[in-house]
Write a protein that holds these residues in place. Structure first.
Motif, short mmCIF file in Angstrom:
data_model
loop_
_atom_site.label_atom_id
_atom_site.label_comp_id
_atom_site.label_asym_id
_atom_site.label_seq_id
_atom_site.Cartn_x
_atom_site.Cartn_y
_atom_site.Cartn_z
N ASN A 1 0.70 -1.15 0.08
CA ASN A 1 -0.04 0.10 0.10
C ASN A 1 0.80 1.25 0.04
O ASN A 1 1.77 1.17 0.57
CB ASN A 1 -0.82 -0.07 1.16
N ARG A 2 0.30 2.01 -0.75
CA ARG A 2 1.10 3.69 -0.59
C ARG A 2 0.02 4.72 -1.04
O ARG A 2 -0.77 4.60 -2.04
CB ARG A 2 2.29 3.81 -1.58
N VAL A 3 -0.10 5.61 -0.20
CA VAL A 3 -0.93 6.81 -0.48
C VAL A 3 -0.01 8.25 -0.44
O VAL A 3 0.20 8.63 0.71
CB VAL A 3 -2.07 7.03 0.38
N ASP A 4 0.61 8.37 -1.52
CA ASP A 4 1.53 9.51 -1.57
C ASP A 4 1.88 9.99 -2.77
O ASP A 4 1.42 9.38 -3.85
CB ASP A 4 2.83 8.80 -0.63
N GLU A 5 3.08 10.84 -2.90
CA GLU A 5 3.44 11.36 -3.99
C GLU A 5 5.02 11.65 -4.29
O GLU A 5 5.28 11.83 -2.99
CB GLU A 5 2.75 12.70 -4.51
N ALA A 6 5.60 11.52 -5.35
CA ALA A 6 7.05 11.87 -5.46
C ALA A 6 7.27 12.31 -6.73
O ALA A 6 6.63 12.26 -7.63
CB ALA A 6 7.74 10.42 -5.48
N PHE A 7 8.42 13.50 -6.60
CA PHE A 7 8.65 14.20 -7.92
C PHE A 7 10.18 14.19 -7.93
O PHE A 7 10.72 14.28 -7.21
CB PHE A 7 7.93 15.60 -8.02
N VAL A 8 10.55 14.52 -9.39
CA VAL A 8 11.71 14.56 -9.66
C VAL A 8 12.06 15.74 -10.54
O VAL A 8 11.39 15.96 -11.33
CB VAL A 8 12.53 13.16 -10.59
N GLY A 9 13.14 16.55 -10.06
CA GLY A 9 13.48 17.97 -10.83
C GLY A 9 14.84 17.75 -11.47
O GLY A 9 15.60 16.87 -11.17
N THR A 10 15.22 18.78 -11.95
CA THR A 10 16.48 18.99 -12.51
C THR A 10 17.64 19.23 -11.56
O THR A 10 19.00 18.92 -11.83
CB THR A 10 16.45 20.14 -13.92
N LYS A 11 17.25 19.65 -10.47
CA LYS A 11 18.18 19.89 -9.53
C LYS A 11 18.03 19.13 -8.01
O LYS A 11 18.95 18.80 -7.32
CB LYS A 11 17.93 21.28 -8.89
N GLY A 12 16.99 18.35 -8.16
CA GLY A 12 16.66 17.35 -6.77
C GLY A 12 15.31 16.71 -6.90
O GLY A 12 14.69 16.81 -7.86
N ARG A 13 14.89 16.11 -5.78
CA ARG A 13 13.73 15.24 -5.70
C ARG A 13 13.14 15.12 -4.54
O ARG A 13 13.75 15.74 -3.46
CB ARG A 13 14.14 14.02 -6.29
N ILE A 14 12.03 14.72 -4.48
CA ILE A 14 11.15 14.78 -3.09
C ILE A 14 10.35 13.25 -3.24
O ILE A 14 9.71 13.16 -4.36
CB ILE A 14 9.97 15.82 -2.81
N ASP A 15 10.68 12.40 -2.51
CA ASP A 15 10.46 11.05 -2.49
C ASP A 15 9.12 10.87 -1.77
O ASP A 15 8.47 9.71 -1.93
CB ASP A 15 11.54 10.23 -1.85
N SER A 16 8.69 11.74 -0.83
CA SER A 16 7.39 11.53 -0.07
C SER A 16 6.69 12.75 0.67
O SER A 16 7.72 13.71 0.94
CB SER A 16 7.71 10.57 1.12
N PHE A 17 5.80 12.90 0.57
CA PHE A 17 5.03 14.05 1.26
C PHE A 17 4.50 13.35 2.86
O PHE A 17 3.36 14.11 3.21
CB PHE A 17 3.59 14.72 0.73
N ASP A 18 5.06 12.45 3.30
CA ASP A 18 4.55 11.80 4.39
C ASP A 18 5.15 12.23 5.60
O ASP A 18 6.25 11.93 5.84
CB ASP A 18 4.79 10.16 4.40
N GLY A 19 4.85 13.46 6.14
CA GLY A 19 4.96 13.89 7.55
C GLY A 19 6.59 14.30 7.55
O GLY A 19 7.02 14.98 6.69
N LYS A 20 7.14 13.72 8.53
CA LYS A 20 8.69 14.17 8.74
C LYS A 20 9.60 13.51 7.37
O LYS A 20 10.60 14.17 7.19
CB LYS A 20 9.36 13.59 9.90
N LYS A 21 8.75 12.84 6.48
CA LYS A 21 9.45 12.13 5.42
C LYS A 21 9.41 13.15 4.15
O LYS A 21 10.17 13.10 3.20
CB LYS A 21 8.82 10.83 4.99
N THR A 22 8.78 14.46 4.33
CA THR A 22 8.81 15.37 3.44
C THR A 22 9.94 16.26 3.42
O THR A 22 10.37 17.27 4.16
CB THR A 22 7.76 16.42 3.77
N VAL A 23 10.89 15.43 2.45
CA VAL A 23 12.15 16.20 2.22
C VAL A 23 12.70 16.51 0.96
O VAL A 23 12.40 15.61 0.07
CB VAL A 23 13.23 14.99 2.83
N LEU A 24 13.03 17.66 0.63
CA LEU A 24 13.61 18.05 -0.60
C LEU A 24 15.01 17.76 -0.67
O LEU A 24 15.74 18.47 0.19
CB LEU A 24 13.08 19.66 -0.90
N LYS A 25 15.70 17.12 -1.59
CA LYS A 25 17.01 16.71 -1.50
C LYS A 25 17.89 16.95 -2.80
O LYS A 25 17.21 16.80 -3.90
CB LYS A 25 17.31 15.28 -1.34
#
Length: 447
Positions: A316-340
């Motif tokens: 199961n997963r209810v979430d989103e992830a996005f990839v950009g030219t400078k970095g990415r976000i793997d999750s919008f789940d609470g403390k996992k919301t990290v732009l790297k």
């Protein structure tokens, strides 16, 4: 007539997959309220009851003064819950809302026309629209016609004619400066707001890909009861019929699809994908699919992959992830919301300590604006276009074809019954074996 409609859509910018329009334009009527903000609840199921409780849990002096539902038992259950259960505000503190429910018998309306009676009450300032989504366009139209501020649940329609109606009425709501909030609550959730603000400010560069998921288990299901008409059965078991629900890709996965649109600041120009009924095949499950997999293609060529399914006993997963030219976000789940960035550096990490319940925040902000006489919220257009994106996805999986924005929005296929009455027939009916016809890719027409 067809050409006139296309000209209207083009002139309104509704067939372009481009940027979200500025919602705060327009002039005209702006509903004023007194010291007490009075609310009519339209649709008394679980979500409607929850939304009413959240309205009553705001800092403003709010009263529920009218209730409407097609079914009397649903209305009475909702009334009992609002006057008996304990609820919490956005800070998690208990609130006693039962004293704020003032709904005598003559302001409890039942039946298909109940919404009109409740909305028409002159002292009602705000309406909560929380019926099954197939009814949303007509209820939204009635609320705007009667100059009410509005909270309406997602999705806002189940077919293209319904979407066009919502878009048309949304323009009227803007002219009247009526606040409209749609229950896409991620827009009111702190980690989404903070992370997406930084994405739009360029923290990840250009977004070039991503994934959005709502993969989980099946929700509730209602068995057919003795002596039910077909209309009552479908309305009781509304989740499994497209004229009422729009399929779970629309009713549920619209949340994640909306996040993709929000991040991309636009809407797909085309969608292709596949889906079907692999697990959930019985009579009680109506006509909807149990899984959909899509490619959402945006104007700049970006492809966002989309998955939704309702299988028991699976990942199961209810979430989103996005990839950009400078970095990415793997999750919008609470403390996992990290732009790297791509060197492993943290651009932004959200601290969810103290974050408020977004379901409550959307009501807190709406009722605060109404109390101040502010025109602040115009969510209907984006709500309609994100719903249309989900409907396009359904069109793609049901037909097996690539579906383009313009042809999808211009579809004349109307799922709504020709007549609303307990003895009237919906447009889809079971066969002799009790099974409902199901879309067949390569054969089913969706445009």
């Amino acid at each position: 007539m067809e050409q006139n409609r296309r000209n209207f859509l083009k002139a309104s910018g509704l067939i372009a997959g481009g940027a979200i329009l500025n919602p705060f334009t327009g002039y005209g009527y702006n509903s004023a309220v007194g010291e007490t903000i009075k609310v009519a609840l339209i649709g008394c199921g679980g979500r409607g009851t929850g939304a009413a409780a959240q309205a009553l849990s705001t800092a403003q002096n709010v009263q529920i003064v009218a209730m409407a539902d097609a079914f009397k038992d649903r209305l009475e259950d909702s009334y009992k819950n609002l006057t008996a259960k304990k609820y919490k505000n956005a800070a998690g503190q208990p609130v006693d809302i039962k004293t704020k429910v003032d709904v005598p018998e003559d302001r409890k309306f039942v039946g298909f026309d109940a919404f009109k009676k409740a909305i028409a009450l002159k002292d009602v300032d705000v309406v909560i629209l929380a019926t099954p989504p197939g009814f949303r366009p007509s209820h939204f139209e009635e609320a705007v016609k009667n100059n009410k501020h509005i909270f309406m649940e997602k999705p806002v329609a189940t077919d293209a004619p319904g979407i066009r109606k919502v878009l048309e009425v949304a323009e009227e709501a803007k002219k009247k400066k009526l606040n409209v909030v749609v229950g896409l609550q991620r827009h009111y959730q702190a980690n989404y707001r903070e992370a997406i603000k930084r994405i739009h400010d360029g923290a990840l560069g250009d977004i070039v890909g991503g994934q959005v998921y709502w993969v989980g288990s099946s929700p509730w299901m209602k068995e057919r009861q003795t002596n039910q008409t077909e209309m009552e059965y479908q309305m009781r078991n509304w989740y499994y019929f497209n004229w009422l629900c729009g399929d779970h890709i629309s009713e549920q996965h619209v949340h994640n699809i909306d996040v993709a649109n929000w991040v991309k600041k636009g809407y797909p120009v085309s969608i292709q994908g596949s889906g079907g009924r692999q697990v959930r095949t019985g009579k009680a499950y109506g006509e909807i699919y149990d899984h959909h997999t899509l490619d959402l293609v945006y104007a700049d060529g970006t492809v966002i992959s989309s998955q939704c399914r309702q299988f028991e006993g699976t990942w199961n997963r209810v979430d989103e992830a996005f990839v950009g030219t400078k970095g990415r976000i793997d999750s919008f789940d609470g403390k996992k919301t990290v732009l790297k960035d791509y060197k492993g550096g943290v651009i932004y990490q959200h601290d969810d300590k103290g974050d408020k319940n977004p379901y409550q925040v959307e009501h807190d902000e709406l009722f605060a604006a109404i109390a101040k006489g502010e025109y602040k919220f115009a969510d209907a257009e984006n709500g309609a276009k994100s719903t249309m994106t989900a409907i396009m996805g359904r069109m793609a999986t049901y037909s097996g074809k690539q579906i383009k924005w313009e042809e999808a929005l211009n579809s004349d296929i109307n799922l709504f019954p020709d007549k609303l009455a307990w003895d009237a027939s919906p447009k889809i009916l079971p066969g002799p074996d009790g099974l409902y016809p199901v879309a067949i890719p390569g054969k089913t027409q969706v445009i």
